[in-house]
Design a protein around this motif. Structure first.
Motif, mmCIF file in Angstrom:
data_model
loop_
_atom_site.group_PDB
_atom_site.id
_atom_site.type_symbol
_atom_site.label_atom_id
_atom_site.label_comp_id
_atom_site.label_asym_id
_atom_site.label_seq_id
_atom_site.Cartn_x
_atom_site.Cartn_y
_atom_site.Cartn_z
ATOM 1 N N PRO A 12 58.305 90.577 -13.217
ATOM 2 C CA PRO A 12 58.360 89.957 -14.548
ATOM 3 C C PRO A 12 59.686 90.151 -15.257
ATOM 4 O O PRO A 12 59.980 89.429 -16.228
ATOM 5 N N GLU A 72 51.731 89.331 -13.923
ATOM 6 C CA GLU A 72 52.724 88.785 -14.826
ATOM 7 C C GLU A 72 53.882 88.189 -14.030
ATOM 8 O O GLU A 72 54.497 88.851 -13.182
ATOM 9 N N ASP A 113 53.700 88.283 -27.023
ATOM 10 C CA ASP A 113 54.355 89.452 -26.461
ATOM 11 C C ASP A 113 53.455 90.674 -26.405
ATOM 12 O O ASP A 113 53.538 91.493 -25.487
ATOM 13 N N SER A 114 52.584 90.826 -27.408
ATOM 14 C CA SER A 114 51.755 92.026 -27.516
ATOM 15 C C SER A 114 50.613 91.727 -28.470
ATOM 16 O O SER A 114 50.560 90.657 -29.091
ATOM 17 N N TYR A 128 51.761 84.337 -16.931
ATOM 18 C CA TYR A 128 50.918 85.062 -15.968
ATOM 19 C C TYR A 128 50.332 84.101 -14.933
ATOM 20 O O TYR A 128 50.065 82.930 -15.211
ATOM 21 N N TYR A 147 54.690 81.712 -27.219
ATOM 22 C CA TYR A 147 54.185 82.473 -26.073
ATOM 23 C C TYR A 147 55.336 82.749 -25.114
ATOM 24 O O TYR A 147 55.897 81.829 -24.518
ATOM 25 N N ASN A 148 55.671 84.024 -24.960
ATOM 26 C CA ASN A 148 56.855 84.393 -24.188
ATOM 27 C C ASN A 148 56.524 85.128 -22.893
ATOM 28 O O ASN A 148 57.427 85.566 -22.196
ATOM 29 N N ARG A 149 55.240 85.269 -22.571
ATOM 30 C CA ARG A 149 54.859 85.939 -21.321
ATOM 31 C C ARG A 149 54.041 84.961 -20.480
ATOM 32 O O ARG A 149 53.117 84.302 -20.977
ATOM 33 N N TYR A 200 56.619 86.395 -15.640
ATOM 34 C CA TYR A 200 57.867 86.592 -16.374
ATOM 35 C C TYR A 200 57.560 87.071 -17.782
ATOM 36 O O TYR A 200 56.638 86.561 -18.442
ATOM 37 N N HIS A 201 58.311 88.074 -18.221
ATOM 38 C CA HIS A 201 58.219 88.594 -19.582
ATOM 39 C C HIS A 201 59.526 88.252 -20.281
ATOM 40 O O HIS A 201 60.538 88.932 -20.139
ATOM 41 N N GLU A 219 49.879 81.562 -20.552
ATOM 42 C CA GLU A 219 50.931 82.233 -21.316
ATOM 43 C C GLU A 219 50.316 82.952 -22.509
ATOM 44 O O GLU A 219 49.278 82.530 -23.035
#
Length: 466
Positions: free
Chosen positions: A121, A73, A32-33, A52, A48-50, A75-76, A29
């Motif tokens: 995602p 990815e 976001d960026s 992989y 951590y919101n993404r 889920y985003h 995880e």
């Protein structure tokens, strides 16, 4: 200010070998960026919101192997969401379908994909249905079974408010271990309670070493000890988990097994094999008269010392021990061993100790034989956790099957017990050692103890035999 970034959260790694080769699957995880990574480092957060899936293709089995990795990815999620309610976990079933699980604190989220490369995602994950009253769910772990089947376990809590951002920290939480299973490739899941009692009360800190660095330290009693595996013989789930219900703050390892439901390897109904094991055989009982006072099972001296292979050490396997009264000034103590000889072999032992103990007027006494190279020495003394030698004594070493060590003990060395005095708490043990010509060390762990627990029968001096 030098800001390194918030980093990411790693999950597990699994492998799948097919005719085409070996593939590795890992889950992790991230923030976001890049900007979010920096901002979270400044704020001291880890949201951590993404999520992989990293897939590694082994292109060469040479040493070191060559692996080609690509990240997909899964889920985003929305900015600020926190999915590292430790840990994200991935698994693969026998058909190659890939499953991903993570926690948002209140639920276990999940997604599945036919290969692990086709995730959308933007598509929202499913959520395992919490059992009644449960509003907090963390620490998923998973194991893939036959095609379309996967088993999942997690900790769930009721009693607290389930309030974000840290529902796991609620002091009113009462926790159980739960088991979920899909048999349709992740389209739906059944959820059942795996533990038969509440395993923990209060918070569960999931912030690693930060739990210990907090003032006061937060409760990390359960640590990260939680796992499910699938029994290859019938497809039942075997679950191990930490539990401190009996002594809060001091966890021990518990194990539970799936008894009914669906086999993860066949998809058929399990045959319930969760039957109580037969009770252990009763311990052999010694007798005051005529003896032996100490009796032990044969074949219970496994070589568990470093370098051992678990084979029985016959020369350290206690069979029995008995006392006699040959004269008004001495005692005779005989220790019988399954196949008496001085080590080595086994090659991980150089020598050994053979000891018989008893208590008189609150003091524990012993007689002991020690092999020092080719020489056997005999001593007596007191024991208080350490051997306190009183004197060298006489003895005989009679090797072979049911071989005996016979000690002649001056009564003056062991508290001067008169005739009709009673010696209690009788037992014997053996230890591997590294003594050579009188010097060296011994293993504090006994190779064998007779009886295995408790004590043998008492002996009344002069009552039975002379």
């Amino acid at each position: 200010m030098n800001v390194a970034g918030a980093g990411n959260e790693l999950g597990n790694i699994v492998t799948r070998r097919t005719a085409a080769g070996l593939t590795l699957y890992s889950i992790f995880e991230t923030p976001d960026s890049a900007a979010d990574n920096t901002n979270q480092a400044i704020a001291g957060t880890a949201n951590y919101n993404r999520v992989y899936e990293a897939i590694g293709t082994v292109t060469s089995d040479t040493a070191p192997p060559l692996i080609s990795w690509r990240n997909y990815e899964i889920y985003h999620g929305p900015l600020g969401a926190r999915y590292d309610r430790i840990f994200p976990v991935t698994t693969v079933d026998a058909g190659g379908r890939v499953y991903a699980y993570w926690s948002d604190g209140n639920h276990i989220d999940y997604k599945a994909d036919a290969t692990g490369t086709g995730w959308d995602p933007a598509a929202a994950p499913g959520q395992l249905v919490n059992p009644t009253g449960v509003n907090t769910a963390i620490m998923p772990w998973a194991q893939g079974g036959a095609a379309g089947i996967a088993d999942v376990v997690f900790y769930g809590a009721a009693g607290g408010k389930g309030a974000q951002p840290s529902p796991q920290d609620d002091p009113n939480n009462t926790w159980n271990a739960y088991f979920a299973q899909t048999v349709n490739g992740g389209a739906s899941y059944t959820v059942t309670t795996a533990s038969d009692h509440v395993i923990h009360k209060g918070p569960i800190c999931i912030d690693g070493l930060n739990c210990n660095l907090s003032t006061p330290a937060r409760d990390r009693t359960l640590l990260d000890f939680f796992q499910v595996s699938i029994d290859p013989t019938n497809g039942a789930a075997d679950i191990s988990y930490a539990d401190d219900h009996a002594a809060p703050g001091s966890a021990v390892l518990y194990f539970t097994r799936q008894c009914t439901g669906t086999s993860a390897t066949t998809g058929a109904a399990l045959v319930n094999d969760c039957v109580p094991p037969p009770p252990p055989a009763p311990l052999p009982q010694g007798t005051t008269c005529p003896g032996p006072q100490v009796v032990d099972f044969s074949g219970d001296a496994p070589n568990n010392y470093p370098g051992g292979l678990g084979e029985n050490i016959d020369k350290l396997d206690v069979v029995n021990a008995f006392f006699k009264t040959p004269s008004s000034s001495t005692l005779s103590v005989t220790l019988t061993i399954k196949n008496l000889a001085a080590p080595p072999p086994p090659p991980n032992l150089v020598s050994a100790f053979w000891t018989v103990y008893w208590t008189y007027k609150g003091t524990t006494y012993y007689v002991q034989a020690t092999s020092n190279g080719p020489v056997i020495t005999y001593t007596d003394g007191t024991y208080d956790g350490s051997f306190n030698t009183t004197n060298a004594i006489t003895g005989s070493f009679n090797p072979g099957p049911n071989g005996t060590i016979v000690f002649t003990v001056p009564r003056a060395d062991v508290g001067n017990p008169p005739d009709k005095a009673t010696l209690t708490n009788t037992f014997a043990d053996t230890h591997g050692s590294f003594t050579v010509m009188g010097g060296g060390v011994y293993y504090t762990s006994a190779a064998d103890r007779g009886p295995d627990s408790g004590y043998g029968a008492s002996y009344t001096i002069g009552k039975c035999n002379k």
